[in-house]
Design a protein around this motif. Structure first.
Motif, PDB file in Angstrom:
ATOM      1  N   ALA A 113       7.287 -35.239 -15.021  1.00 45.33           N
ATOM      2  CA  ALA A 113       6.743 -35.619 -16.336  1.00 45.33           C
ATOM      3  C   ALA A 113       7.691 -35.287 -17.483  1.00 45.33           C
ATOM      4  O   ALA A 113       7.427 -35.640 -18.633  1.00 45.33           O
ATOM      5  N   GLY A 114       8.789 -34.592 -17.191  1.00 44.13           N
ATOM      6  CA  GLY A 114       9.743 -34.220 -18.235  1.00 44.13           C
ATOM      7  C   GLY A 114       9.330 -33.017 -19.052  1.00 44.13           C
ATOM      8  O   GLY A 114       9.874 -32.775 -20.136  1.00 44.13           O
ATOM      9  N   ASP A 115       8.385 -32.235 -18.527  1.00 47.41           N
ATOM     10  CA  ASP A 115       7.883 -31.080 -19.287  1.00 47.41           C
ATOM     11  C   ASP A 115       8.937 -30.005 -19.518  1.00 47.41           C
ATOM     12  O   ASP A 115       8.806 -29.193 -20.435  1.00 47.41           O
ATOM     13  N   PHE A 116       9.969 -29.972 -18.674  1.00 49.19           N
ATOM     14  CA  PHE A 116      11.007 -28.948 -18.807  1.00 49.19           C
ATOM     15  C   PHE A 116      12.242 -29.442 -19.555  1.00 49.19           C
ATOM     16  O   PHE A 116      13.183 -28.666 -19.756  1.00 49.19           O
ATOM     17  N   ASP A 117      12.244 -30.707 -19.940  1.00 50.00           N
ATOM     18  CA  ASP A 117      13.422 -31.274 -20.600  1.00 50.00           C
ATOM     19  C   ASP A 117      13.722 -30.529 -21.898  1.00 50.00           C
ATOM     20  O   ASP A 117      12.818 -30.303 -22.731  1.00 50.00           O
ATOM     21  N   ASP A 118      14.987 -30.130 -22.072  1.00 51.39           N
ATOM     22  CA  ASP A 118      15.434 -29.434 -23.282  1.00 51.39           C
ATOM     23  C   ASP A 118      14.674 -28.138 -23.535  1.00 51.39           C
ATOM     24  O   ASP A 118      14.496 -27.727 -24.688  1.00 51.39           O
ATOM     25  N   ARG A 119      14.229 -27.509 -22.477  1.00 54.77           N
ATOM     26  CA  ARG A 119      13.493 -26.243 -22.593  1.00 54.77           C
ATOM     27  C   ARG A 119      14.273 -25.107 -21.947  1.00 54.77           C
ATOM     28  O   ARG A 119      15.016 -25.310 -20.983  1.00 54.77           O
ATOM     29  N   ASN A 120      14.079 -23.910 -22.482  1.00 54.95           N
ATOM     30  CA  ASN A 120      14.604 -22.683 -21.880  1.00 54.95           C
ATOM     31  C   ASN A 120      13.434 -21.995 -21.187  1.00 54.95           C
ATOM     32  O   ASN A 120      12.516 -21.500 -21.854  1.00 54.95           O
ATOM     33  N   VAL A 121      13.448 -21.994 -19.867  1.00 62.33           N
ATOM     34  CA  VAL A 121      12.265 -21.616 -19.092  1.00 62.33           C
ATOM     35  C   VAL A 121      12.360 -20.188 -18.577  1.00 62.33           C
ATOM     36  O   VAL A 121      13.368 -19.789 -17.988  1.00 62.33           O
ATOM     37  N   ALA A 122      11.285 -19.427 -18.810  1.00 61.96           N
ATOM     38  CA  ALA A 122      11.121 -18.102 -18.217  1.00 61.96           C
ATOM     39  C   ALA A 122      10.087 -18.221 -17.109  1.00 61.96           C
ATOM     40  O   ALA A 122       9.037 -18.824 -17.302  1.00 61.96           O
TER      41      ALA A 122
END
Length: 202
Positions: A113-122
């Motif tokens: 779904a692109g939920d992590f696009d351009d995100r900094n994930v912990a």
């Protein structure tokens, strides 16, 4: 609830029970956080009341007292995973999807779904057994090119609310300092979401 369950048992027994055996309901309440009260109620159910199957919700590995130690069936809302099934001498069953599959399927859907696009994930997990869930989703994230800033855990919650909050706040502050703007939760949400609100992580 007790009256409802007992009335259901009575109706079932009047129609012949289960394979000709009558059903009786034993209800025990306990504090699921930490191991002490879970062990107490397990002993009461297994040794004092000699129940055959336990239905309810133990946290972390505490249901293994039923399935591994005593070899009896356990039906919970969640908590089924491969390790617990392998350790159990009685059936370990949860009505929710197996936990590792639940997390990998959810993570895959979020990637699609692109939920992590351009995100900094912990990646957050609470108790040590939940590290396996974090380890299961990490390859999916790396393969998709997701920027994972770290994996974080405050350790298993105890009965000390102040200590739990302080430990989780410290973890959330570290996530914030590392630049996380999306937290992928592998465990209990209650302490985490409260800490995020207190710390002010957007």
């Amino acid at each position: 609830l007790e009256n409802f369950l007992n009335s259901q048992a009575e109706a079932l027994n009047e129609s012949g029970g289960i394979h000709g055996r009558n059903l009786s309901i034993i209800i025990s309440s306990f504090l699921p956080i930490g191991a002490a009260d879970s062990e107490r109620v397990c002993t009461e159910l297994m040794e004092d009341n000699e129940v055959f199957v336990v239905m309810g919700q133990f946290l972390e590995d505490n249901a293994l007292c039923i399935t591994e130690t005593h070899g009896h069936p356990y039906v919970g809302h969640f908590g089924e995973n491969q390790e617990r099934k392998e350790r159990s001498n009685g059936l370990f069953f949860a009505v929710e999807m197996e936990q590792t599959l639940q997390r990998t399927a959810g993570t895959s859907a979020m990637i699609a779904a692109g939920d992590f696009d351009d995100r900094n994930v912990a990646i957050y997990y609470e108790a040590d057994p939940d590290l396996a869930y974090a380890e299961a989703v990490m390859p999916l994230l790396y393969e998709a090119g997701v920027n994972v800033v770290g994996t974080y855990s405050p350790g298993a919650a105890t009965t000390d609310t102040v200590a739990n909050e302080a430990a989780t706040d410290a973890i959330v502050q570290r996530m914030d300092a590392d630049g996380a703007d999306l937290v992928l939760n592998m465990s209990n949400i209650a302490l985490l979401i409260q800490s995020i609100a207190r710390v002010g992580l957007e």
